[in-house]
Design a protein around this motif. Structure first.
Motif, PDB file in Angstrom:
ATOM      1  N   ILE A 206      -7.017  31.160  72.079  1.00 59.40           N
ATOM      2  CA  ILE A 206      -7.337  32.810  71.815  1.00 59.40           C
ATOM      3  C   ILE A 206      -6.383  33.217  72.607  1.00 59.40           C
ATOM      4  O   ILE A 206      -6.454  34.821  71.375  1.00 59.40           O
ATOM      5  N   SER A 207      -6.366  33.584  74.173  1.00 59.60           N
ATOM      6  CA  SER A 207      -5.015  34.496  74.778  1.00 59.60           C
ATOM      7  C   SER A 207      -3.699  34.735  73.883  1.00 59.60           C
ATOM      8  O   SER A 207      -3.548  35.458  73.257  1.00 59.60           O
ATOM      9  N   GLU A 208      -3.101  33.738  73.040  1.00 64.24           N
ATOM     10  CA  GLU A 208      -2.355  33.804  72.811  1.00 64.24           C
ATOM     11  C   GLU A 208      -1.824  33.891  71.400  1.00 64.24           C
ATOM     12  O   GLU A 208      -1.154  34.666  70.602  1.00 64.24           O
ATOM     13  N   TYR A 209      -3.476  33.998  70.265  1.00 64.29           N
ATOM     14  CA  TYR A 209      -3.530  34.882  68.761  1.00 64.29           C
ATOM     15  C   TYR A 209      -3.570  35.736  69.640  1.00 64.29           C
ATOM     16  O   TYR A 209      -2.698  37.039  68.392  1.00 64.29           O
ATOM     17  N   ILE A 210      -4.455  36.566  70.169  1.00 61.87           N
ATOM     18  CA  ILE A 210      -4.656  37.806  70.548  1.00 61.87           C
ATOM     19  C   ILE A 210      -2.931  38.306  70.866  1.00 61.87           C
ATOM     20  O   ILE A 210      -2.531  39.465  70.453  1.00 61.87           O
ATOM     21  N   ARG A 211      -2.445  38.151  71.704  1.00 61.87           N
ATOM     22  CA  ARG A 211      -1.008  38.613  72.030  1.00 61.87           C
ATOM     23  C   ARG A 211       0.246  38.546  70.870  1.00 61.87           C
ATOM     24  O   ARG A 211       0.838  40.001  70.749  1.00 61.87           O
ATOM     25  N   ARG A 212      -0.281  37.077  70.039  1.00 65.20           N
ATOM     26  CA  ARG A 212       0.762  37.694  68.801  1.00 65.20           C
ATOM     27  C   ARG A 212      -0.022  38.936  68.115  1.00 65.20           C
ATOM     28  O   ARG A 212       0.670  39.634  67.507  1.00 65.20           O
TER      29      ARG A 212
END
Length: 790
Positions: free
Chosen positions: A254-260
Motif C-alpha cells: 500500500i505504501s508503494e502504491y500511494i508513493r507511486r
C-alpha cells in the motif's frame, strides 16, 4: 411350505434397513479401527500442519469516472466506455495495485528473497523477523533456482563460528566461516551476520529464491477485490504462514502504491516548475544586463538625479509607459507559452497556466487533466486502444485551440501595443527636447521596469506551482490498516476431525460394499432369493463346536433348535408318509451335506423314530468317519452280493435310533451301481424297516449320482454354505427347477453367522436359548468346515 416362505420373504422386505445395516454390523471392529486410525491421522495432521493466516486491509479510491466526464466527452464518452467494456477508476487502481513493478519493490524492500527457518522434530518453522542471523546474498546470475542452505552454529553462536552446507544439483559443498565473512559460491556471494536475537538449540537453514519465483508465489497468495459496485473500496488480503510477514507485505504494498500515486500527480507541477525556473533564469540575466547598462550610463554621464524640468515630462509619459510595460509582459508570456506548445513534438508535456485569459485557462486545465488521464490509461491499456486514440485526438484538438487562442490574444495585444506606441510617439516628440542623456536614461528605465515586472510575475507563478504540489494528496487512502486474523484459516480442527470421522466410516463401508460387489460367494439371503425361485427350507447357523451334536449335552443348544425347526418344516413336506426318503446334495464338496444329514438323522431319532442314513457319496464317503464307524462293507458290497440288505446296515452306538449304511469300497463305476435293478427293491425293503431314510449324495454340480437317486426320494434338499458356495451355483438350481430335473427341490443354507449380513428367518441370530447356559458355545474354536470335517 410355500406360504411359509412367502410370509418370511414378506417379513424380510419390511426390514430393508435392518438388512442393509446387518451387512456392516459384522465388521464393527473394522469400523472402530478405521475411525480411530483416521482420528489419529486427523489429529496429527492438525498438530503438525503448517498453519496459514490471512491478513486483511482496506483502501478507498476516489473514483474519478464522473469527474473525468468533462474532458472525455460527458455522457457520450461514458456510453463509449460501456461499449468497449472499459473498467472504472477503481478497477484500474486495483490492477495497478497488483502490478509486477509494485510487488517487485515490496520484495526488495522487505528482502523476501531470503527466508529463515528453524528445524523441528516434525516440521520446520519460518522465523521471519525473529531470526538470530541475517543473510546478505548477491546472486551470480539474474535468475536462480530456489536453494536451501543448512547452518550449524557452534555453541549456540557464542563461538562466532558456523558451518554452512548445501546439497543441491547446483551446489553440493560445505563451508566453515565466521560471522561477517564473505563466502563465494557458484550461485552467488553470501555474508552472514548476527541480528541480536538469541540462538535456540535447534538447527537452522535459509532458502534463497529468485525474484520471479517469489513474485509468482506472492501473486498466488495475494487477492484484491472491489467490495461492491456501488462503492470504491478495495479489500486486500494475503495468505502466509507467518502473520507478521503477511501484515508487512500488505503495508509495504500500500505504501508503494500511494508513493507511486503521489509521484504521478506531481509530474504536472514538476514540469511547470522546470519551465518557470528556466524562464526566471533568462529574465534574470536580461534584468541584470539592463541594470548594469543603467549603472554604466550614470557613471559615464555623471548623472546623480533627474532634472526637475524633465520630471514633468516623464510624469506625463508614465501612464503610457505602464500600459506599454503590461502589454510587453503579456506578449512575452504569450510568446513563451506559444513556443512551448509549438516546440513540444511529443505532446506529452503539461502546459503551465501563465496567461490570465479565462478562456485560455479553461483550455489549459482540460488539456492537463486529459494528459494525466492518458498517462494513467496507458498503465492498463495500450496506445491502440480506442479510448486511448480518442484521448489522443482530443489532445490534438485542444493543442490547436490553445495555439489559436494564444495567436488571437497576441494579435489583440499587438493592436493595443501599436495604439499605445502611437500615443507614446507624441510624447516622444516632446522628449526630443530633453537632453540626450536624460532620454537615454528613460529608455533604460523603461526596459528595467518591463523585466522587473516579468521577473516578479514568474516568481509568483513559481510559488503557486509549489503550493499546488504541496497540496497534492493520493487518490487512495487507507481505511483499515493491515491486520492478520488471530486464528489460522488452515487447518481447521473441526473440519479436519469431521472429515476424519467421515473417512473413518467411508473406508470400511466402501471396502465392504466393494467386497460384496466383487465377491462371487453367497454372503446374504438376498443373494439366494434374488437369483432363484427355489424356496429356503431351513437355515443352519454357524457353530464353533465341530462334528455331531451330542445327544446328551447339545440338545438344548441354538443349533439343536435350528435342526428341530428343520425337522418341523420337513414334516410339512412329507405329510403322512410312513417312511419319507430325504436326499441331500450340493454344488461342491465342503458345503456341509454330511454334517446336516447326520445331525438331522439324530434329531429325528431323538423323537423315537428309527432312522437310516445312507452314505451314497461313493467317491468321497465321510459319514462313516464322522460316526466313527467302519466302512469295509456297505452299499457297493450289497450291490455285488446276494445277501439281505439288513446285513450291510449297522446301528450307531453313539446315536441311539440311528442306523448307518456305509458306502463300502470305492467303486470305479459309481453311477452304474446306483442304476442297478436291485436298488428299487432295496428301497422298498428299507422303507418297511425304518421310519425315515436320509440319503447323503455327492454334489450334483460334479456328478449325476444325485439325479439318479432323486427318483427314489420324496424330498430333495440342496445345501448351500454362506461365504463358501459360489453364486453361479444357483444357475444349476434354476436349471434343475426349470427343466424339472429335480422334483421337490428345496434349499438348506448352512454355516450362517449371526453377526454377518445373512439374516435368520426365525430369530436365532439373536442368541436364543433356554436361558440356563445351553446356548451355543462362544469359545473361539476352529470351525469344523474350515478343518475339513464338516
Amino acid at each position: 411350505m410355500t406360504d411359509l416362505n412367502k410370509k418370511i420373504a414378506k417379513e424380510d422386505d419390511e426390514f430393508d434397513l435392518k438388512k442393509l445395516l446387518a451387512q456392516f454390523i459384522d465388521h464393527w471392529k473394522l469400523y472402530v479401527f478405521s475411525v480411530l486410525f483416521c482420528g489419529i491421522a486427523g489429529f496429527l495432521y492438525v498438530r503438525y500442519s503448517t498453519p496459514l493466516y490471512t491478513a486483511h486491509a482496506k483502501i478507498v479510491v476516489q473514483d474519478e469516472q464522473n469527474g473525468s466526464a468533462s474532458f472525455l466527452g460527458g455522457g457520450a464518452m461514458a456510453d463509449f466506455s460501456k461499449i468497449f467494456n472499459m473498467k472504472s477508476n477503481v478497477d484500474n487502481e486495483l490492477e495497478i495495485l497488483l502490478t509486477r513493478d509494485l510487488l517487485e519493490k515490496v520484495v526488495k524492500e522487505l528482502n523476501l528473497n531470503i527466508s529463515y527457518w528453524r528445524k523441528g522434530r516434525i516440521r520446520a518453522v519460518e522465523v521471519y523477523d525473529q531470526s538470530p542471523f541475517n543473510v546478505s546474498f548477491l546472486p551470480a546470475k539474474d535468475s536462480i533456482i530456489a536453494i536451501s542452505f543448512n547452518i550449524d552454529f557452534h555453541n549456540l553462536g557464542a563461538d562466532n563460528k558456523f558451518d554452512i552446507s548445501c546439497e543441491s544439483q547446483f551446489l553440493d559443498t560445505t563451508f566453515s566461516a565466521k560471522f561477517g565473512d564473505i563466502i563465494k559460491t557458484s550461485v552467488g556471494t553470501i555474508c552472514i551476520t548476527k541480528t541480536g536475537q538469541p540462538f535456540e538449540d535447534a538447527g537452522y537453514y535459509f532458502i534463497v529464491r529468485s525474484t520471479e519465483d517469489l513474485l509468482t508465489s506472492i501473486r498466488a497468495s495475494l487477492e484484491g477485490v472491489v467490495t461492491s459496485k456501488t462503492t470504491s473500496v478495495i479489500n486486500l488480503s494475503y495468505n502466509s504462514n507467518v502473520p507478521k510477514k503477511a501484515e508487512d507485505i500488505l503495508s509495504r504494498l500500500i505504501s508503494e502504491y500511494i508513493r507511486r500515486n503521489i509521484t504521478e500527480k506531481n509530474q504536472i507541477s514538476d514540469s511547470a516548475s522546470v519551465f518557470i525556473n528556466e524562464r526566471i533564469a533568462i529574465v534574470s540575466q536580461d534584468l541584470n544586463k539592463i541594470e548594469s547598462d543603467i549603472q554604466s550610463f550614470k557613471q559615464a554621464n555623471n548623472i546623480a538625479n533627474i532634472p526637475a524640468q524633465s520630471q514633468a515630462l516623464i510624469d506625463n509619459a508614465s501612464e503610457y509607459t505602464e500600459k506599454l510595460n503590461e502589454i510587453e509582459v503579456q506578449l512575452n508570456v504569450n510568446q513563451s507559452t506559444l513556443d512551448l506548445l509549438r516546440n513540444d513534438a511529443t505532446g506529452n508535456r503539461p502546459v503551465p497556466a501563465l496567461v490570465s485569459d479565462p478562456t485560455f485557462l479553461g483550455l489549459v486545465e482540460k488539456y492537463n487533466l486529459l494528459l494525466a488521464q492518458k498517462e494513467k490509461l496507458l498503465l492498463s491499456t495500450t496506445s491502440i486502444n480506442p479510448l486511448s486514440q480518442n484521448i489522443e485526438s482530443q489532445l490534438k484538438n485542444l493543442r490547436k485551440d490553445l495555439i489559436q487562442s494564444l495567436d488571437n490574444q497576441k494579435k489583440a495585444m499587438q493592436i493595443a501595443k501599436d495604439k499605445i506606441v502611437n500615443e507614446n510617439s507624441q510624447i516622444s516628440s516632446l522628449v526630443k527636447k530633453v537632453p540626450v542623456q536624460e532620454r537615454r536614461f528613460v529608455d533604460l528605465s523603461r526596459q528595467q521596469s518591463v523585466q522587473q515586472a516579468l521577473y516578479i510575475f514568474l516568481l509568483q507563478k513559481k510559488e503557486e506551482t509549489a503550493i499546488t504540489k504541496a497540496s497534492n494528496i493520493p487518490t487512495a487512502s487507507i481505511i483499515e490498516t493491515p491486520k492478520c486474523d488471530y486464528y489460522a484459516y488452515f487447518p481447521q480442527p473441526k473440519t479436519v476431525y469431521g472429515i476424519s470421522l467421515i473417512l473413518g466410516l467411508l473406508f470400511p463401508t466402501g471396502y465392504i460394499m466393494l467386497l460384496a460387489a466383487l465377491s462371487n460367494r453367497i454372503l446374504k439371503k438376498e443373494d439366494i432369493t434374488d437369483n432363484t425361485q427355489c424356496n429356503i427350507l431351513a437355515e443352519i447357523g454357524h457353530s464353533d463346536k465341530a462334528g455331531l451334536l451330542s445327544m446328551s449335552d447339545d440338545m438344548r443348544s441354538v443349533l439343536a433348535e435350528q435342526f428341530r425347526i428343520f425337522r418341523t418344516n420337513m414334516d410339512f413336506l412329507t405329510g403322512q408318509k410312513k417312511c419319507p426318503v430325504i436326499l441331500f446334495t450340493s454344488s461342491m464338496t465342503q458345503e456341509g451335506k454330511s454334517f446336516i444329514s447326520a445331525n438331522l438323522a439324530q434329531i429325528y431319532a431323538y423323537t423315537g423314530k428309527k432312522v437310516l442314513i445312507m452314505e451314497l457319496d461313493l467317491r468321497k464317503p465321510r459319514l462313516s468317519q464322522m460316526f466313527n464307524m467302519p466302512n469295509d462293507t456297505g452299499f457297493t458290497s450289497f450291490i455285488i452280493s446276494e445277501k439281505p440288505v439288513m446285513e450291510f446296515i449297522n446301528p450307531i452306538p453313539t446315536s441311539p435310533g440311528v442306523w448307518l449304511m456305509g458306502s463300502g469300497p470305492i467303486p470305479p463305476n459309481a453311477a452304474e451301481l446306483l442304476m442297478a435293478p436291485i436298488v428299487i427293491p432295496m428301497f422298498e425293503e428299507l422303507k418297511k424297516q425304518f421310519d425315515c431314510i436320509i440319503l447323503d449324495c455327492p454334489p450334483i454340480g460334479a456328478v449325476t449320482d444325485a439325479q439318479i437317486l432323486s427318483k427314489h426320494s420324496d424330498v430333495n434338499l440342496y445345501v448351500l454354505r454362506q461365504r463358501y458356495t459360489f453364486k453361479r451355483s444357483l444357475d444349476i438350481i434354476n436349471d434343475l427347477v426349470e427343466n424339472n430335473k429335480f422334483p421337490n427341490l428345496y434349499l438348506v443354507v448352512n454355516d450362517v453367522k449371526k453377526e454377518g449380513s445373512y439374516k435368520y428367518g426365525y430369530g436365532y441370530g439373536y442368541g436364543y436359548g433356554y436361558g440356563y447356559g445351553d446356548s451355543t458355545s462362544t469359545k473361539k474354536k476352529k470351525s469344523f468346515f474350515k478343518s475339513g470335517k464338516r
